[in-house]
Scaffold this active site. Sequence first.
Site, PDB file in Angstrom:
ATOM      1  N   ASP A  25       0.866  -1.180   0.000  1.00  0.00           N
ATOM      2  CA  ASP A  25       0.000   0.000   0.000  1.00  0.00           C
ATOM      3  C   ASP A  25       0.895   1.219   0.000  1.00  0.00           C
ATOM      4  OD1 ASP A  25      -2.128   1.962   0.540  1.00  0.00           O
ATOM      5  OD2 ASP A  25      -3.311   0.253   1.210  1.00  0.00           O
ATOM      6  N   LEU A  38     -11.103   4.882   9.507  1.00  0.00           N
ATOM      7  CA  LEU A  38     -11.125   4.030  10.700  1.00  0.00           C
ATOM      8  C   LEU A  38     -12.450   3.317  10.945  1.00  0.00           C
ATOM      9  CD1 LEU A  38      -8.973   6.003  13.295  1.00  0.00           C
ATOM     10  CD2 LEU A  38      -8.267   4.411  11.525  1.00  0.00           C
ATOM     11  N   HIS A  39     -13.536   3.777  10.313  1.00  0.00           N
ATOM     12  CA  HIS A  39     -14.806   3.084  10.565  1.00  0.00           C
ATOM     13  C   HIS A  39     -14.827   1.701   9.926  1.00  0.00           C
ATOM     14  CE1 HIS A  39     -15.996   3.815   6.415  1.00  0.00           C
ATOM     15  NE2 HIS A  39     -17.112   3.173   6.632  1.00  0.00           N
ATOM     16  N   CYS A  46     -15.518   4.119  -2.791  1.00  0.00           N
ATOM     17  CA  CYS A  46     -16.108   4.258  -1.465  1.00  0.00           C
ATOM     18  C   CYS A  46     -16.137   5.724  -1.048  1.00  0.00           C
ATOM     19  CB  CYS A  46     -15.322   3.457  -0.441  1.00  0.00           C
ATOM     20  SG  CYS A  46     -15.394   1.687  -0.736  1.00  0.00           S
ATOM     21  N   CYS A  57     -20.385  22.243  -5.517  1.00  0.00           N
ATOM     22  CA  CYS A  57     -20.613  20.822  -5.221  1.00  0.00           C
ATOM     23  C   CYS A  57     -19.546  20.401  -4.223  1.00  0.00           C
ATOM     24  CB  CYS A  57     -20.585  19.980  -6.496  1.00  0.00           C
ATOM     25  SG  CYS A  57     -18.981  19.944  -7.292  1.00  0.00           S
TER      26      CYS A  57
END
Lengths: 458, 91
Positions: free
Chosen positions: A123, A132-133, A249, A416
């Site tokens: 990574d 963290l969720h 995400c 936006c």
Amino acid sequence: MDSGGERLTASEIHTELASLQTAKAAIDERISTLESLLKNITTEDESETASSTPAAAETPLTGQLTADMIYRYSRHLLLPSFGVEAQSNLLNSSVLVIGAGGLGSPALLYLAACGFGRVGIVDHDVVELNNLHRQIIHTEAYIGRSKVESAAATCRAINSTVRIVEHKEAFRTSNALDIMKKYDIVVDATDNAPSRYMISDCCVVLGKPLISGAALGLEGQLTVYNYNGGPCYRCLFPTPPPTTACQRCADSGVLGVVPGIIGCLQALEAIKVAGAVGEPLSGRMLLLDALSARIRIVKIRGRSLQCEACGENAPMTEEQFRNFDYEKFTQSPLSTSPLKLDLLPEDARITSKEYYEKNIKGEAHVLIDVRPAHHYKIISLPNSLNIPLSSLEQRLSEISEALGRKEESASLYVVCRRGNDSQRAVQYLRGAGFNLAKDIIGGLESWAHDVDPKFPTY
Amino acid sequence: MDSEKEERISIKIKVLFFARARDLTGMTDMSLEVSPGTTALGCLDKVITKFPGLEEIRNCMVLALNEEYTPESTVVKDRDELALIPPISGG
């Protein structure tokens, strides 16, 4: 330290905390460096003494397992269908997890805990609060630091007997082959389309089984590719989805536990493949629908003879792989950095600072926020009117009415989240007769960055 | 009378939407009436006519009939389940 008599002011506490944290970071850094040095030395030692007897403490009692191993993995050994044989297989296997995010977190926790001999982590990102969720391998203390370091530290804390290898770099065609060659099994825990094609192709080139998981919103998918003559990712999806269909995400959201479930299932499949037990999910795809609590397993096609990666006629070579442009092929970037459009001429745009100044001066204007309604509910600028981009066409009259309530020369601004949809909206508005419409460059993110640091970002 | 006749000669299948197909149609499944002899491709065409947005992913999804991969030429039967499964790439 006894602090009974101490009277510290808040600022003194802050100062001391900051200095302790700096010292701690330096120590952590040094530990990590020493560990990786030691790891290299161990690797060298092992390669030198590969055929000689292992150290006394490590002397295997049963087959390959030491006393510590027997105790640590006893619950695996007690499984008749797993036992010493499968556990030994794990201990002699290595697995590469690409991505230490929502999928990689739970996968890595289990892969380290269950006793793989070697676990590699790739990574290039750093830990952020909004990870963290779902990225449960990381803790608050690691915010701003490398995900690989963070994940490696947690893995080592769970199981110090596993060799954890840190690859703090982006997985690209230039380094993919060299990294992947050193492992037996690959876990795709990435978050974008080009990486998925690249990893699958690399697995085909090197003949490695691929445990591929994906999650978005409330849905997850899982398949084992390139295993025992089964299909590869390209057999199933020869044509990449258009950029518009590739959701992230960071844009679409994801319920934290959904990648958690898929990541655990990836660990399970990796254990089955490495342990040589059960039936890995090859030729089948598991679909998780979290909202309706349904898991479907769909039988997918076998290997495609026409496949550009694993097909009969033209199996991909290392050289072809190195030269393949995955970003061009999928029309989307390998990095997860959000798209930055540039659709408008300069005079159709203003910066968030300029908007702030005009607003302070009391310039008559209408501000349209074109984000979806559920984004608008999270946070919005005062006096903005929410007309989502998707319904702009049907709601033009509302804009005319809002402008009608202002002075004749009132301006029209569009905002936006990041400044892409606002450009699309302005482009449309100008075509629909709102010739003075302008977008706020960089959206609410630039507002938070350049005007109001306290403005919430998401 | 006509509609009765129609009923007798048409079959009903269930179409399941996943991932992006779910976003584009706004539904998880729908019932689709087609004439006997219609192929999976024919069903897909009919669904896309109803939801033109699906056109963007028509070439990049897995079609499964009754939870099994199906070539587009397979003829559907009454009460079959046709699933449209585009890939998810998030993680």
